[in-house]
Structures are given as C-alpha cells and as structure tokens.
Design an enzyme around this catalytic site. Structure first.
Site, PDB file in Angstrom:
ATOM      1  CG  ASN A 150      -8.011-124.217   0.471  1.00  0.00           C
ATOM      2  OD1 ASN A 150      -6.978-124.865   0.539  1.00  0.00           O
ATOM      3  ND2 ASN A 150      -8.491-123.552   1.497  1.00  0.00           N
ATOM      4  CD  GLU A 248      -3.099-126.272  11.323  1.00  0.00           C
ATOM      5  OE1 GLU A 248      -4.219-125.752  11.478  1.00  0.00           O
ATOM      6  OE2 GLU A 248      -2.224-126.244  12.199  1.00  0.00           O
ATOM      7  CB  CYS A 282      -9.767-123.891   6.291  1.00  0.00           C
ATOM      8  SG  CYS A 282      -8.252-122.930   6.449  1.00  0.00           S
ATOM      9  CD  GLU A 461       0.808-126.232   9.744  1.00  0.00           C
ATOM     10  OE1 GLU A 461       0.435-125.393   8.916  1.00  0.00           O
ATOM     11  OE2 GLU A 461       0.941-127.434   9.489  1.00  0.00           O
TER      12      GLU A 461
HETATM   13  P1  NDP Z   1      -8.283-133.499   1.250  1.00  0.00           P
HETATM   14  O1  NDP Z   1      -8.210-133.962   2.645  1.00  0.00           O
HETATM   15  O2  NDP Z   1      -9.114-134.241   0.290  1.00  0.00           O
HETATM   16  O3  NDP Z   1      -6.827-133.426   0.591  1.00  0.00           O
HETATM   17  C1  NDP Z   1      -5.743-132.699   1.136  1.00  0.00           C
HETATM   18  C2  NDP Z   1      -4.457-133.283   0.614  1.00  0.00           C
HETATM   19  O4  NDP Z   1      -4.312-134.612   1.107  1.00  0.00           O
HETATM   20  C3  NDP Z   1      -4.401-133.395  -0.900  1.00  0.00           C
HETATM   21  O5  NDP Z   1      -3.076-133.217  -1.342  1.00  0.00           O
HETATM   22  C4  NDP Z   1      -4.853-134.825  -1.118  1.00  0.00           C
HETATM   23  O6  NDP Z   1      -4.453-135.323  -2.355  1.00  0.00           O
HETATM   24  C5  NDP Z   1      -4.164-135.515   0.024  1.00  0.00           C
HETATM   25  N1  NDP Z   1      -4.746-136.786   0.427  1.00  0.00           N
HETATM   26  C6  NDP Z   1      -5.997-137.263   0.205  1.00  0.00           C
HETATM   27  N2  NDP Z   1      -6.130-138.502   0.750  1.00  0.00           N
HETATM   28  C7  NDP Z   1      -4.957-138.801   1.346  1.00  0.00           C
HETATM   29  C8  NDP Z   1      -4.462-139.913   2.089  1.00  0.00           C
HETATM   30  N3  NDP Z   1      -5.221-140.977   2.341  1.00  0.00           N
HETATM   31  N4  NDP Z   1      -3.207-139.875   2.559  1.00  0.00           N
HETATM   32  C9  NDP Z   1      -2.420-138.805   2.351  1.00  0.00           C
HETATM   33  N5  NDP Z   1      -2.815-137.718   1.629  1.00  0.00           N
HETATM   34  C10 NDP Z   1      -4.066-137.711   1.153  1.00  0.00           C
HETATM   35  O7  NDP Z   1      -8.696-131.971   1.341  1.00  0.00           O
HETATM   36  P2  NDP Z   1      -9.023-131.007   0.136  1.00  0.00           P
HETATM   37  O8  NDP Z   1      -7.857-130.954  -0.803  1.00  0.00           O
HETATM   38  O9  NDP Z   1     -10.362-131.371  -0.380  1.00  0.00           O
HETATM   39  O10 NDP Z   1      -9.050-129.605   0.884  1.00  0.00           O
HETATM   40  C11 NDP Z   1     -10.163-129.103   1.484  1.00  0.00           C
HETATM   41  C12 NDP Z   1     -10.126-129.332   2.973  1.00  0.00           C
HETATM   42  O11 NDP Z   1      -8.965-128.748   3.522  1.00  0.00           O
HETATM   43  C13 NDP Z   1     -11.279-128.686   3.683  1.00  0.00           C
HETATM   44  O12 NDP Z   1     -11.822-129.571   4.639  1.00  0.00           O
HETATM   45  C14 NDP Z   1     -10.641-127.496   4.379  1.00  0.00           C
HETATM   46  O13 NDP Z   1     -11.319-127.058   5.513  1.00  0.00           O
HETATM   47  C15 NDP Z   1      -9.306-128.028   4.702  1.00  0.00           C
HETATM   48  N6  NDP Z   1      -8.378-126.925   4.908  1.00  0.00           N
HETATM   49  C16 NDP Z   1      -7.940-126.682   6.184  1.00  0.00           C
HETATM   50  C17 NDP Z   1      -7.111-125.606   6.436  1.00  0.00           C
HETATM   51  C18 NDP Z   1      -6.573-125.345   7.802  1.00  0.00           C
HETATM   52  O14 NDP Z   1      -5.610-124.595   7.924  1.00  0.00           O
HETATM   53  N7  NDP Z   1      -7.127-125.906   8.857  1.00  0.00           N
HETATM   54  C19 NDP Z   1      -6.702-124.689   5.358  1.00  0.00           C
HETATM   55  C20 NDP Z   1      -7.219-125.054   4.071  1.00  0.00           C
HETATM   56  C21 NDP Z   1      -8.028-126.144   3.872  1.00  0.00           C
HETATM   57  P3  NDP Z   1      -5.444-135.225  -3.635  1.00  0.00           P
HETATM   58  O15 NDP Z   1      -6.083-133.885  -3.627  1.00  0.00           O
HETATM   59  O16 NDP Z   1      -4.517-135.416  -4.743  1.00  0.00           O
HETATM   60  O17 NDP Z   1      -6.440-136.326  -3.436  1.00  0.00           O
END
Ligand code: NDP
Length: 480
Positions: A150, A248, A282, A461
């Site tokens: 995002n 996070e 988020c 963080e």
């Molecule tokens: P995901 O959890 O799908 O992915 C996040 C990252 O983790 C990506 O790089 C993804 O790779 C990777 N990933 C996916 N599966 C695995 C695994 N099994 N092991 C290790 N890494 C993995 O989240 P999104 O990318 O869809 O992001 C949206 C989410 O992030 C929302 O829920 C949002 O709320 C949260 N978010 C939280 C924030 C915070 O500060 N609390 C800030 C911003 C977002 P790939 O995409 O290549 O599959």
C-alpha cells in the site's frame, strides 16, 4: 518492458530459477514489467552475502553509517519525481500523493534514522559504591524486512533504515505486487556507497520468497508489515526459533466526531482519513461515529464531498482517487460492498466499480463509497476492507461511542474530533488502540512509538523503539 532484478551482494541478478512474475499496472490492467520469482535459494544467497558483510558493517563508525544513510536520503529526495511516477504506476495511487507523501516520507525515514543513531545512548545503572551496570546494545546480525503494497517505498524504508542504522545487514522483500521502488532504492543505495551485502533485496511471492526469509535459521529477526492472517503464519514459523518479531498488522479504525468539533476542518480531515490512497492505508478511519446533534449535517456534507472526489488516471495531477492495487483486491472490495448491502446498509455514495475511460479503461477503480444503517457487529463493521469504503453511524454519549469504537478485534489507530480537551484526553485514555489522533490524522513524528494492540500487531516501531528492536541488550555489571 523493464526487468526488475534482485539486489544481492551489490549485484543486480535474476532469480536463480530463471522464473519471472508479471508486474501489472493497476490503472490499466496491463503487464508493464516483470520481477524475479525468487525462492529459498535466492534468499540463502542474500543471507550469505549479508552475513559476510556484517562483521565490517557493525564496526563502521556511527558517523559513517549516519553519513551513508543521509546520502541515501538525499538521493531519494533528488529522485522524488522519478520515484513518485514509478510508485504511482506500480500501485495505482495518484502521482500527486506519491510526490507529496510516499517519496518525501521515504527520504525522511532515512534522514531521521541517520540522525537518530548519532543521538542514541544506552543506559547505565549505578549501585552506589558497590557496582555499576551499563547496557550494550549490539546489532542482531542479519535481519529480515517484509513490507506490503500500500505504501511500498515508505514502509520498506521505515524498516530498512533503522535496521541498517543499528548496524545490521538486511535481507528485504517488498510486495510482489509493488516491487519497482524497492529495486530503484537498491540502485540508490549502491550509488550512495552502501557496501555490497549490507542491503539485499529479494523479489518474489510471499508464499515462496517471504516464507523463506521467515524460515531461514540465520535470519535473527523479522520486521513485518502486512495482513493479520499473514502475521499469524509468520509468528507460527518464527516462534519456535525464538526470532525477534515486530508485526504491524491490519486495522478497523474508528473516527469519533463530537458535536463541538471544528466542523469544516473535521470534514476536510475526515475525508482524507477515509479515502487517502483509496482507503488503502492501515491507519484510514473506516468506521465514522458522529454525535447525534450534528449527524445529519455532517453526513450530508461528507457524502457531497465524497461524490466530488475525482476518480481518474493516477498520472493526471488533478486525480484524487486512483486505482486500487490489483484486480483481486478490487474484487475483494466490491464483494464487501455487496456484503454491506446484504447486511442492510444504505449506500449514500459510490457503491460500484468506477469506469475511467481511455488509457485506464481496463484499470481497477472503485468509487469512494459511504454506507449508513449498519449495525456495529456486522462483518462490514468488523472486518478490514482496506479500500475506499466507510460506514457512518450516530451516537449519543461518550460511553456509547467508546463501546462502539473498542468493539472490534483490531486496535491500530483511532481519531477523535472535539473542541473539549478534557473530553479528548478522557476518550483517548479509554480507546484500546496503539495510536490516537486528536483533531488530526496521520500527523507523524518519527520519534513516537508506532504500532497496534489486539489483532493489529505486536511490538512498536519508530524512534528508539525501532533501534531497540534491531539490537540486543547486554548488561555488564562491574563490581567496584
Ligand atoms: P500481506 O500480509 O498479504 O503481505 C505483506 C507482505 O508479506 C508482502 O510482501 C507479502 O508478499 C508477504 N507475505 C505474504 N505471505 C507471506 C508469508 N507466508 N511469509 C512471509 N511473507 C509473506 O499484506 P498486503 O500486502 O495485502 O498488505 C495489506 C495489509 O497490510 C493490510 O492488512 C494492512 O492493514 C496491513 N498494513 C499494516 C500496517 C501497519 O503499520 N500496521 C501498514 C500498512 C499495511 P506478496 O505481496 O508478494 O505476497
């Protein structure tokens, strides 16, 4: 077509398997580049490079580490326009947003930690004439940073900068959906003089590449931002290895508006908190509670302003709402809109995919959408949609709105809008969230702790919290 490459040991390389993944421009729905489909072999190569670079990197003086990180910040700032265009193309977000928020904040992250590390001190605990304790904070070694789609460069740099500042070497993976600016950052770091192996960027899917980083026995800590379900999976893998974890995760954030708020300013800011980045932050507020005396006035003004938001080509500087990040995500958001209807909600604005003609006819757009009439415990009000969809509801007392606001499994961020400071403090203290904004939203001071409670994550963080996470404390007790 431009190939994105892994950055391992100072070299730009494809995946060892030779496999590639398509990189799609969400505003057009067309493939415009490709990225390495990396797996455990590539992650291990990155680890080996990082581990080899670490003994020298951890002994680089604080001044020199600071200078290198500041040089990276300068180069990001100089390349602001180019990086913003790349970020906009990769994510679908308006280029104006990437130019004014994403890229400047990525530069700020590097600059902040370049300064922070020069000001960091550890504790000393005297025991009078008996002994003195002092605490050493040692870098961990090789750490893993995994970031979402995002705010790609913004969140990638939010992890990588403190990890490097604290003296660690890094194996990092951006989301496979938005890999471009992490690749450009690798080039910037190389040009700034960061030694080979100190930062390694490996591209690929979460299931293969991300999971391999988490499972690697040599990688000492994982800083992860992403969805709650993915966080659970990571915790399950990492816990038996006793890895340090910073998670996070998702949010379902309340926006609490009291009748005595500054109406016009609140309206402006709540609109931003609802729909910035197509609601894919988020911290966006997706449950808006308005005190009954101003409910109808606020609702009508908010709906009018929502309908006026310009949805369009993200490369057009006039666009305020770009595309959502992928077809799959568009379908997810639209399915929640359908669910909200089935749960009895009334659509006040939006409610459909948005059509953007011309170049963007095949893009993934969703109209900014407002619902009312939904109960607090329905799925629409409980689950993270992560798109341009908000619900409105009236409330009568502070006690009632606190129950509503706290009534989800998430606890990331809340905002409160009121002219009554005593009330604001009371409500802030009772909100079960890691971050509370009073009369503002997304106003960030990087020294403050950042993170959520409940299903929104574990750990904090930002500022010294990040430097503490990326180091181990060792107490030395000297008998006098
Ligand atoms: P995901 O959890 O799908 O992915 C996040 C990252 O983790 C990506 O790089 C993804 O790779 C990777 N990933 C996916 N599966 C695995 C695994 N099994 N092991 C290790 N890494 C993995 O989240 P999104 O990318 O869809 O992001 C949206 C989410 O992030 C929302 O829920 C949002 O709320 C949260 N978010 C939280 C924030 C915070 O500060 N609390 C800030 C911003 C977002 P790939 O995409 O290549 O599959």
């Amino acid at each position: 077509m431009k190939d994105i490459l892994n950055y391992i040991d100072g070299r730009f390389v494809p995946a060892s398997s030779g496999r590639w993944l398509d990189n799609i421009e969400p505003a057009t729905g067309k493939v415009y580049s490709r990225l390495p489909d990396s797996g455990a072999v590539d992650v291990d190569a990155a680890y080996v490079a990082a581990q080899a670079a670490w003994p020298a990197w951890k002994n680089v003086s604080v001044d020199e580490r600071s200078r290198l990180l500041a040089a990276v910040a300068d180069r990001i700032a100089l390349a602001n326009d180019e990086l913003a265009v790349a970020e906009s193309r990769d994510t679908g977000k308006p280029v104006s947003l990437a130019k004014s928020v994403d890229i400047p904040r990525a530069a700020h992250n590097f600059r902040f930690f370049a300064h922070a590390i020069t000001q960091w001190a550890s504790e000393s605990h005297g025991m009078g004439p008996v002994a003195i304790n002092y605490t050493l904070r040692d870098p961990l070694g090789v750490v893993g940073c995994i970031s979402p789609w995002n705010l790609p460069l913004y969140l990638f740099s939010w992890k990588v900068a403190p990890a490097l500042a604290a003296g660690n070497c890094v194996v990092a993976k951006p989301s496979e959906i938005t890999p471009m600016t992490a690749c450009l950052l690798a080039r910037i770091c190389a040009d700034a003089g960061l030694p080979p192996g100190v930062l390694n960027v490996v591209h690929g899917t979460g299931a293969d590449c991300g999971a391999a980083i988490v499972a690697h026995p040599g990688i000492k800590a994982i800083s992860f931002t992403g969805g709650t379900k993915t966080g659970e999976t990571i915790a399950r893998t990492a816990a038996p290895m006793f890895k340090k974890l910073s998670l996070e995760l998702g949010g379902k954030n309340p926006t609490v508006i009291f009748a005595d708020c500054d109406f016009d300013r609140t309206l402006d800011e709540v609109l931003r908190a609802s729909f910035s980045n197509q609601g894919q932050i988020c911290l966006c507020g997706s449950r808006i509670y308005v005190e009954r005396p101003i409910y109808e006035r606020f609702r009508d003004a908010f709906v009018g302003r929502t309908q006026a938001l310009a949805v369009g080509d993200p490369s057009d500087p006039a666009t305020r709402q770009g595309a959502v990040v992928s077809r799959q995500h568009q379908q997810k958001v639209l399915s929640y809109i359908q669910l909200a209807r089935e749960e009895g909600g009334t659509v006040l604005a939006g409610g459909e995919a948005a059509a953007v003609p011309g170049r963007c006819a095949g893009g993934y757009f969703v109209q900014p959408t407002v619902f009312e009439g939904l109960p607090a415990d329905c799925r629409t009000n409980q689950e993270e949609i992560f798109g341009p969809v908000v619900t409105l509801a009236p409330f009568d007392t502070a006690e009632e709105v606190l129950r509503l606001a706290n009534g989800t499994g998430y606890g990331l961020a809340a905002s409160v809008w009121t002219g009554n400071l005593a009330l604001a403090h009371r409500v802030a203290a009772a909100l079960e969230f890691g971050i509370v904004w009073i009369n503002c939203w997304l106003l960030r001071d990087l020294r403050t702790p950042f993170g959520g409670v409940k299903q929104s994550g574990v750990g904090r963080e930002g500022g010294v919290e990040a430097l503490r996470f990326f180091t181990d404390a060792k107490n030395v007790c000297v008998k006098l």
